[in-house]
Structure formats: structure tokens, C-alpha cells
Enzyme design. Structure first.
Site, short mmCIF file in Angstrom:
data_model
loop_
_atom_site.label_atom_id
_atom_site.label_comp_id
_atom_site.label_asym_id
_atom_site.label_seq_id
_atom_site.Cartn_x
_atom_site.Cartn_y
_atom_site.Cartn_z
N CYS A 150 14.05 84.26 8.44
CA CYS A 150 14.07 85.68 8.10
C CYS A 150 15.49 86.24 8.08
CB CYS A 150 13.24 86.49 9.11
SG CYS A 150 11.48 86.51 8.77
N GLU A 209 8.88 91.84 -1.92
CA GLU A 209 9.50 91.62 -0.61
C GLU A 209 10.56 90.52 -0.65
OE1 GLU A 209 8.10 92.92 2.74
OE2 GLU A 209 7.19 94.52 1.58
N HIS A 255 4.37 87.25 5.09
CA HIS A 255 5.18 86.69 4.00
C HIS A 255 4.90 85.20 3.88
CE1 HIS A 255 8.31 90.06 4.83
NE2 HIS A 255 7.62 90.36 3.75
#
Length: 443
Positions: A371, A174, A249
Site C-alpha cells: 500500500c 482506486e 482492493h
């Protein structure tokens, strides 16, 4: 030669919508099927980019991927003309229609893992696009993301592009959301921190409720590809309990920059071991202090950290001695978090300032300030080699604002994605952006 850490923010795409596609992301699930406002979302993102420029940082931008991805719909058996495809997908598999329209690539912290040239054996900036196999709507991004990265960082003398890892859960990756670089100076060799949720070799030691999106095996493969030395690489196991609490995350529970690691007490499976290894490896590269800024659970619960995105803040260097947190306004509105941040700036660490930024449209889908950006460390020569269309100043931000205001939809919901008029409006926005960035995306 001077080095910079440059934030390349993802521009929110015109199909930004709330479909609740991201398993384990509580905000995404809790706000599923709300009406989104793509225009407001993109304008909020652009204002965040402007804030960093005003703070004296260099700022870049990554374009949205053209959506909908009609190739994906065709691969899944939806045929006919565009109107027929959209209506059939909505009637039979609305989640697949939402996936094809997803603008989730705006969260470019997931786009790739980037290693700075002082850390790599080939002395180039290395890029590996994330395969994002744990979420279908994101797994269709990797090829297009790689194409964009090669277009932006297009000088092979300075930049080394790798293919995404094999698209299998064994190598679930990711991107930079699970990677942090600690270094005494941007231009000196640093430590690469890879945080993973699961090792395929230990399937029993995994979260029970939500999937672990990053594997140890993926981290190790990227470190090998980027030619990082073992002495400067640290693998850290994420606490599986916090993954089950919505920390999908590492950048939802920890953030680092230069000589500061800012994290929650419950972020890692074995925090003491992490500190020991980091201290030992740090001592071999620098005599500067390494700051562990640990937020106690008694002051901020994991729940409040996830709700406010305290750790999905951008930790930026204002000068040689001071840092600032770019925090979402939700941190102001969550009492325990606001109280902690008020105290934090007076403690003995480099974090001296908190700048609150409104990114509510992104937050509702589970993406805070961090993000929205991919950090790329570049020296002056490397920066000069970047495609200049993607290095921002305020005039370019103003020009992008005009495109957004003229072409982006005011609102979107799932039903509207099946409407051919919505499709055509989004295509006009895509075309205007392609002309601005001088790119050619076809699906």
C-alpha cells in the site's frame, strides 16, 4: 536501454491518525480512535525504503500532502480563524475534521494508475490520478496528487499526465491497488491486469456488505486514455464475497510482478477464465513461463490473508531469476501464513526469499508494504528526467529521518486534532518537508 521497476513510497505525513474512516477496511475500523504515533509510522516507512535500497533496488519517495486541508473545511461551512474552524469541526462533525487531517495519501498504491512506456501507443509513461470517490477523506486528494506527480515527473517528452476520471461512482477508481503489470522483462511490452469489483451495467452482481471501490468502466476508461491495446489488456472481476470479507482492493488478495501472479484461491470470480485469458495473451508476447502461484484456502483462509496482509506484500525482483516478498511482520505472527511462506520459498517458482518488515503503524490503518508504494517502470533516460529530489539514497533517508524526529508529533488522537498547538506543530513539519523537497503546497 536498461529498465527498472522503481517503488515510489509515500512518506507518512505528520497528521497520521486512526479515525476509522475507511468503510470495508477492517483494520481501519477495528483500530478506530486508537492513539497513533506519526513519528514512529514515518520512521518505519523510511526503514522500509532503506531495506529496498540495500537489496539493490532503486527507490523513490512521494511527499505527504499538506494537512489539514483547510479549504475543504471552509467549503463545508466552517469559518473564522484556524482555531475557531478546528474547534467547530470537532464539536459538530469530528469525522470531517479527521478527513481534513487524514494522512491516507501515504498509501500511494491508491494515488494513480501508471502505464509503462513499452505498453503505451505514445511510448510515454502515462499517469492517471485516482479519483477515490468511494471514500470522502480520500476523494479530496486527487487534485493535489496530480500536482505532485506533475512536479516529480515533469518532462513532457517522457511523461503523459491525464486528469482524474469524472468524480462519480460510475467511474470509481482506486489506482494501482487494482492494477498489475505482467511482462517478460520490464523493457518489453507486457499485460495490464485491471481488477474491478463491480460493473455499473450489472448492479446485481456486486458485494452485499461493503462497496466495490473499482468499476469496470473506470478500468476501461484508463486503458483507453493510456492507449493500451486490447491484446495486452485483461479485465478481471474480483470475487464479491472476498470484498465483503475485507478485501477492499485487489492488492489485499493478489500481487504480480514480471512473470509471476501470486494470489489467493478465492481472489477472483472466475479463476479458470483468468488463467486461460492470461495464458493466451502471454503466449503472444513471450515464450517465458508464466507462473500462477495460487494459495489454497485450505492452507490460508481469506481471514488470515486479510489479517496478515499476505498479499499486500511487495513482490520484487532480486535478479533475473529470483524474487523476494517484502512482508509485514504480521505474516510471521500468523501461524498459517508463516507456515505457508516457509513452504513457498522451496516450491518451483521464482519467489526465493521473504523479508519481514515492521510497518505496524500503517498496518493498524489497513495498509501493508504494498500500500505504501507506487510502482513506476522507467528506463535510464526516463529515470534521468525524474525530479532528483524524489529519488532516494541512504543519505536522503537519513536527512528525512532528522526532519521526522525533530518535527513530527509523538502521538495523536482525534481530540488533539482540534488543538491549535497540534496544528502549529504539524505545519512546522509540513514546512520542513516542503523545503526538503522544494515544493510549495498551499491550502
Amino acid at each position: 536501454m536498461k529498465y527498472y521497476e522503481i517503488n515510489f513510497d509515500g512518506l507518512v505525513g505528520p497528521s497520521h491518525n486512526y479515525a476509522g474512516l475507511s468503510l470495508g477496511n477492517l483494520a481501519s475500523k477495528n483500530n478506530a480512535n486508537l492513539t497513533s504515533t506519526p513519528k514512529a509510522a514515518a520512521l518505519q516507512g523510511l526503514e522500509k525504503m532503506r531495506t529496498l535500497i540495500k537489496l539493490g533496488l532503486k527507490q523513490g519517495v512521494l511527499p505527504p500532502l499538506a494537512r489539514p486541508n483547510l479549504t475543504t473545511l471552509q467549503q463545508l461551512g466552517f469559518n473564522g480563524d484556524i482555531e475557531q474552524m478546528l474547534k467547530a469541526a470537532y464539536e459538530h462533525e469530528p469525522a470531517l475534521l479527521a478527513s481534513a487531517y487524514s494522512a491516507s495519501n501515504m498509501w500511494v498504491a491508491n494515488a494513480a494508475t501508471v502505464s509503462a512506456s513499452p505498453d503505451t501507443q505514445d511510448n510515454k509513461v502515462n499517469f492517471t490520478p485516482a479519483n477515490l470517490v468511494s471514500q470522502f477523506h480520500r476523494s479530496i486528494e486527487a487534485v493535489q496528487t496530480q500536482r505532485n506527480l506533475k512536479h516529480i515527473f515533469n518532462n513532457t517528452h517522457f511523461f503523459h499526465h491525464h486528469d482524474p476520471l469524472p468524480a462519480h461512482q460510475h467511474f470509481a477508481d482506486e489506482g494501482a491497488a487494482n492494477h498489475t503489470r505482467l511482462t517478460p522483462e520490464y523493457g518489453k511490452a507486457g499485460l495490464s491486469l485491471f481488477v474491478y469489483g463491480q460493473s455499473i451495467k450489472e448492479p446485481e452482481n456486486a458485494p452485499k456488505k461493503f462497496p466495490a471501490r473499482q468499476t469496470l468502466e473506470a478500468c476501461q476508461a484508463i486503458a483507453r486514455a493510456h492507449q493500451l491495446t486490447a491484446e495486452q489488456t485483461v479485465y478481471i472481476k474480483q470475487n464479491p464475497d472476498v470484498i465483503d470479507a475485507g478485501v477492499f482492493h485487489n492488492d489485499v488478495i493478489a500481487v504480480g510482478n514480471l512473470n509471476v501472479l501470486f494470489y489467493h484461491q478465492d481472489a477472483f470470480e472466475d479463476t479458470k477464465a483468468v488463467q486461460t485469458e492470461l495464458n493466451e495473451k502471454w503466449a503472444k508476447i513471450s515464450d517465458k513461463p508464466l507462473y500462477f502461484v495460487e494459495v489454497p484456502r485450505e492452507q490460508v483462509s481469506v481471514s488470515d490473508a486479510v489479517k496478515s496482509y499476505l498479499f499486500n506484500t511487495q513482490l520484487i525482483a532480486l535478479n533475473d531469476n529470483e524474487m523476494a516478498l517484502i512482508a509485514p511482520t504480521e505474516c510471521q505472527q500468523t501461524l498459517a501464513v508463516h507456515d505457508y511462506l516457509t513452504e513457498l520459498v522451496n516450491l518451483d517458482n521464482p519467489i526465493a526469499k521473504v523479508v519481514y518488515q515492521d510497518v505496524k503503524q500503517s498496518m493498524r490503518n489497513g495498509g501493508g508494504p504494498a500500500c505504501l508504494r507506487l510502482r513506476v517502470c522507467l528506463n535510464e533516460a526516463e529515470l534521468a528526467a525524474v525530479n532528483p529530489n524524489f529519488v532516494l539514497d541512504e543519505a536522503k533517508i537519513d536527512a528525512l529521518k532528522v526532519i521526522v524526529e525533530q518535527h513530527y508529533p509523538e502521538t495523536l488522537d482525534l481530540a488533539s486534532l482540534a488543538n491549535v498547538d497540534t496544528y502549529q506543530q504539524i505545519q512546522k513539519a509540513n514546512q520542513a518537508l516542503a523545503e526538503f523537497f522544494e515544493i510549495n503546497e498551499e491550502f
